[in-house]
Write an enzyme that holds these catalytic residues in place. Structure first.
Site, short mmCIF file in Angstrom:
data_model
loop_
_atom_site.label_atom_id
_atom_site.label_comp_id
_atom_site.label_asym_id
_atom_site.label_seq_id
_atom_site.Cartn_x
_atom_site.Cartn_y
_atom_site.Cartn_z
N GLU A 1 0.84 -1.19 0.00
CA GLU A 1 0.00 0.00 0.00
C GLU A 1 0.88 1.25 0.00
O GLU A 1 1.83 1.35 0.78
CB GLU A 1 -0.88 -0.03 1.25
CG GLU A 1 -1.73 1.19 1.48
CD GLU A 1 -2.43 1.14 2.83
OE1 GLU A 1 -3.36 1.94 3.04
OE2 GLU A 1 -2.05 0.30 3.67
N LYS B 1 -9.46 2.04 -3.00
CA LYS B 1 -9.95 1.46 -1.76
C LYS B 1 -11.37 1.96 -1.48
O LYS B 1 -11.63 3.16 -1.50
CB LYS B 1 -9.02 1.83 -0.61
CG LYS B 1 -9.35 1.13 0.70
CD LYS B 1 -8.37 1.52 1.80
CE LYS B 1 -8.71 0.82 3.10
NZ LYS B 1 -7.89 1.29 4.22
N CYS C 1 -5.07 -2.54 2.55
CA CYS C 1 -5.05 -2.38 4.00
C CYS C 1 -6.04 -3.33 4.66
O CYS C 1 -6.02 -4.52 4.41
CB CYS C 1 -5.32 -0.91 4.36
SG CYS C 1 -5.06 -0.51 6.11
#
Length: 506
Positions: free
Chosen positions: A256, A315, A370
């Site tokens: 990430e 995301k 994440c």
């Protein structure tokens, strides 16, 4: 009057239950401790519901203070928040999360009787855990079913998900707790249930597809800091720029925000070099970047492939106060002067990444950033939304440097293992500081890098094709079972109460 030692004991059981989560045979340790907690609740049944609720809340407070204490590191050590404020933040969040075990105890107590208390207890905790994973964006971290990745109820996970394992864990803890005084029947029923679950472990819901996929997973081990140092940023970017061009593989993955630049600021000459390299090697590169569209930014995973192929995933499940500021809380952020991000949320209907190989079936992958792999129901939903292009692999890009050398990376690894069990698909994880790993479809870690070390994990992963019952139906079956059980228990208890009243009258 209830002794304060009983309250302290419940708090310490909660602390211990969270602490043993990283132990070998953690599933059994947690079941034994939960059995002690049930006996504590059972012992104080006649003190009334209010007492049991206090005991449940103190258990939850201890459980979450121990389980998520690493948030202090992100707020104080990384974020620069004053120590008292950071500790207070962890305490307040733990106190809020403790309301869910409190609810479970209250629900379980409402259905207390010898004939159905075990299944009612398990149903109440399952419903409370589902609520914890969904209310206010959800926080299902360190659930009671997590340890079952190596536990006796592992076989339930591909069928009913982690909530199914939670149901069985609480039910099993009740059986252990109620064994003294009538040993044979509770332990016999527990052993019988474990034997059935062992049979389920041998069922494969997915099948191998194509040859093994050769992967390279980069772990740069760069420290997280809110006081950005331009020289440190350049070192990190150069490490990943060069790492992606270092050795050929079917798929090379970075963590990430591996590249800390906005996507529109990535040097054109590097993208040209990467494109020429991928055209020659026929491989793919997937990296974390900062997505940019006008004045809006996102936490993005970007893939480059041969012949100009590209893919982006933004995301979709953002961290409140970490990646966006919830509406109405701007005043709070200004008051604490926290340098928080404000990312744009991605759609929950984004397509999967496709990896093409000559003379081999295409490989489709679900990309997660994440803590998105914490939410098993959301992953299952994403898989169901593209029945014509079912995924064969799960990929997670994350950066846990925010939490230092704590239990957080290992807790996150367990959650990734759960997702592989639930979906029957392997998982590859590229992280900044660890745990970078390859996980097979049975939830077993087959390769990993040491935490807080720079390195590249090179290995092979077998893509799979198929769907598990959990992916097909999600949490609905175990939730319906839990709700129906509580309704039946309520009616049964009401009937017994009515019969008791009539007997007294006669």
């Amino acid at each position: 009057m209830l002794s304060y030692r009983a309250y302290l004991f419940s708090f310490l059981i909660g602390v211990s239950t969270a602490a043993v989560g990283n132990f070998s045979h953690a599933a059994w340790w947690q079941m034994l401790l939960l059995a002690l907690f049930w006996r504590q609740i059972h012992h104080h049944h006649f003190h009334g519901l209010k007492t049991q609720v206090y005991l449940g809340w103190l258990f939850g407070l201890g459980y979450f203070c121990q389980g998520i204490w690493w948030l202090y590191v992100s707020m104080h050590d990384i974020g620069g928040m004053p120590s008292l404020m950071a500790a207070g933040g962890v305490l307040l969040l733990s106190a809020f999360l403790a309301l869910f075990p409190t609810l479970a105890v209250a629900l379980g107590a409402r259905f207390y009787n010898q004939s159905n208390s075990a299944i009612a207890w398990a149903s109440a905790w399952t419903i409370a855990e589902w609520l914890r994973g969904n209310i206010l964006t959800g926080f299902p971290w360190i659930g009671f079913g997590d340890a079952q990745i190596n536990g006796p109820f592992q076989g339930l996970i591909p069928i009913f998900g982690v909530l199914g394992a939670t149901f069985a864990t609480i039910w099993g803890a009740y059986k252990i707790g109620s064994a003294p005084g009538r040993i044979f029947l509770p332990l016999f029923s527990l052993g019988f249930a474990i034997a059935i679950c062992s049979f389920f472990e041998g069922i494969e819901f997915t099948k191998p597809v194509g040859k093994m996929l050769e992967v390279r997973l980069l772990q740069g081990n760069f420290p997280q800091t809110m006081q950005y140092d331009p020289a440190a940023i350049n070192r990190q970017n150069n490490y990943y720029f060069n790492g992606y061009l270092n050795k050929a593989a079917d798929l090379t993955v970075g963590p990430e925000t591996a590249i800390t630049l906005a996507e529109n600021q990535i040097p054109k000459d590097w993208e040209d070099r990467l494109q020429n390299y991928l055209n020659e090697t026929k491989g793919y590169v997937l990296t974390g970047v900062i997505g940019a569209k006008g004045d809006q930014y996102s936490n993005r995973a970007k893939a480059y492939g041969p012949n100009g192929e590209s893919y982006s995933y933004d995301k979709s499940h953002l961290v409140p106060f970490g990646e966006y500021i919830p509406p109405g809380f701007e005043w709070f952020v200004r008051a604490i002067k926290a340098p928080l991000s404000q990312f744009t949320m991605g759609s929950n209907e984004q397509a999967h990444l496709t990896i093409k190989r000559s003379d081999e079936p295409d490989i489709s992958a679900v990309v997660m950033i994440c803590y998105e792999d914490v939410f098993g129901a959301e992953i299952a939903q994403r898989i169901r939304k593209f029945p014509a292009n079912p995924p064969n692999l799960l990929i997670n890009l994350t950066n846990l440097a925010w939490f230092g050398n704590t239990s957080a990376p290992w807790q996150h690894l367990r959650l990734a293992q759960l997702r592989s069990l639930e979906t029957g698909l392997p998982t590859i994880r590229s992280t900044n500081t660890g745990v970078t790993a390859i996980i097979n479809d049975q939830g077993r870690v087959v390769a990993q890098l040491p935490v807080f070390n720079e390195g590249v994990l090179t290995g092979s992963v077998q893509a799979r094709n198929g769907i598990t019952p959990y992916v097909q139906f999600g949490d609905m079956p175990i939730l319906l079972l839990s709700i129906m059980t509580l309704v039946i228990g309520w009616r049964k208890k009401k009937l017994l109460s009515t019969m008791s009243t009539q007997t007294k009258v006669l």
